[in-house]
Enzyme design. Structure first.
Site, PDB file in Angstrom:
ATOM      1  N   GLU A   1     -62.932 -74.557   7.332  1.00 48.72           N
ATOM      2  CA  GLU A   1     -64.158 -74.303   6.701  1.00 48.72           C
ATOM      3  C   GLU A   1     -63.718 -73.443   5.225  1.00 48.72           C
ATOM      4  O   GLU A   1     -64.255 -73.721   4.362  1.00 48.72           O
ATOM      5  CB  GLU A   1     -65.347 -73.958   7.158  1.00 48.72           C
TER       6      GLU A   1
ATOM      7  N   HIS B   1     -74.674 -73.516  17.697  1.00 53.15           N
ATOM      8  CA  HIS B   1     -74.944 -74.739  16.936  1.00 53.15           C
ATOM      9  C   HIS B   1     -76.583 -74.787  16.572  1.00 53.15           C
ATOM     10  O   HIS B   1     -76.979 -75.742  16.266  1.00 53.15           O
ATOM     11  CB  HIS B   1     -74.851 -75.984  17.820  1.00 53.15           C
TER      12      HIS B   1
END
Length: 365
Positions: free
Chosen positions: A101, A170
């Site tokens: 990322e 998450h």
């Protein structure tokens, strides 16, 4: 941050880069601003399909627009927002990246500096914490630190929020992480209509924009216009006019508030509901006019209570509209705990409609 023209009618005719800087953390709405025209005809789309349609239209309109992220190519994205894009536009404009990322976000920032308009997908918003340095020190600040030599027209988007037992890592809500970064704009979509309109506006903006999508809203269905439209990035949406209390919310909590509103109306209350949509800057024009009418405010968010969007919004309201308040501002937020995996415990960590009803009754006594 670069101020956007409130009128979007010139977007298709002009690609000039804006130059006016905004130093305020809130915005004052232009009285001449107009909302996108609604259509009696249209077509029905799910929210993720509306995002895809907006992205597709912008990629067709402007060859500088590109997509990058994990599995955004031939797999079509983790929630199929970019499905079919790789086949249509090729692997150079729809770039599958490694699980890195920080690297691909930095690549997107660099691409924006050289004239492209990247749309960076974080497969899950929680993963973008790994790219926090790129988003804060580079994406948000390079326009300033370069003395205005560079603009960073990049969109960072992806799913977040408390889902269906996705666990703590998450179920992140990163709005509060990024709200203090100078130079960033933040918006949160909540319907297929505004998802498409905000996506198109974010891509056309000269500012770096973070578009927050909620994992539980992707399958919402709505009829949207056939003709092109663009939503204003700095404008709240009046969801339900009312007279007794102003309820400010965004994203998934919009639907918890609307569910609570049915009970409140049956009990004789008349709540005014505003989806703030623009998390940074706040649309204090719309919010302020509502407060001047109702004199009571309830903020409902899924963000954490400590240092969340609600805390910043409450501070802005106190600073600007203190004299119009007849009761303390109440803020309902998620509990400051990691989101549990167990479904029952997960529900307990976020605001539920009965809590909203109880809060309104308390404020309106």
């Amino acid at each position: 941050m670069i101020r956007l023209d409130a009128s979007f009618s010139q977007y298709s005719n002009s690609m000039k880069r804006a130059s006016k800087l905004v130093t305020s953390a809130v915005m004052v709405k232009d009285e001449t601003a107009t909302s996108p025209a609604t259509s009696k005809t249209g077509h029905e789309l799910l929210l993720f399909e509306a995002l895809r349609e907006g992205l597709d239209e912008e990629m067709e309109r402007d060859p500088r627009v590109c997509i990058m992220g994990e599995d955004v190519g031939h797999y079509g994205g983790s929630y199929k927002v970019s499905k079919g894009m790789a086949e249509k536009y090729g692997d150079l404009r729809v770039l599958d990246t490694p699980i890195a990322e920080n690297s691909f976000t930095g690549m997107g920032v660099g691409a924006a500096m050289t004239g492209l308009r990247p749309v960076i997908e974080g497969m899950n918003m929680g993963f973008l914490l790994l790219a926090f340095n790129q988003i804060s020190n580079n994406c948000g600040m390079l326009h300033y630190t370069s003395g205005g030599q560079f603009t960073i027209p990049v969109v960072i988007r992806g799913p977040g929020g408390v889902g269906r037992q996705l666990g703590a890592e998450h179920s992140q809500r990163l709005e509060s992480y990024f709200q203090s970064v100078p130079g960033l704009q933040m918006v949160a979509c909540s319907t297929p209509y505004n998802a498409k309109g905000l996506m198109k506006a974010a891509i056309r903006s000269e500012n770096p924009v973070i578009l927050f999508e909620h994992v539980l809203l992707y399958n919402l269905k709505e009829n949207i216009p056939d003709e092109e439209y663009v939503c204003c990035l700095e404008e709240a949406e009046m969801v339900r006019p009312g007279a007794d209390i102003t309820i400010l919310t965004y994203s998934r909590m919009r639907y918890h508030v609307m569910q609570a509103a049915k009970t409140l109306v049956n009990k004789g209350y008349d709540p005014e509901i505003i989806d703030i949509r623009s998390l940074k800057p706040f649309d204090l024009h719309t919010i302020g006019n509502s407060i001047k009418k109702t004199h009571r405010v309830l903020i409902v968010e899924e963000c954490m209570r400590t240092g969340g969007i609600g805390a910043s919004l409450r501070a802005a309201i106190i600073e600007n509209f203190w004299d119009y308040l007849d009761a303390p501002i109440m803020c309902l937020s998620s509990q400051d705990v990691p989101t549990p995996y167990a479904g029952t415990l997960e529900d307990w960590t976020v605001v539920q409609p009965p809590q909203i009803v109880s809060a309104v009754e308390q404020l309106c006594q």
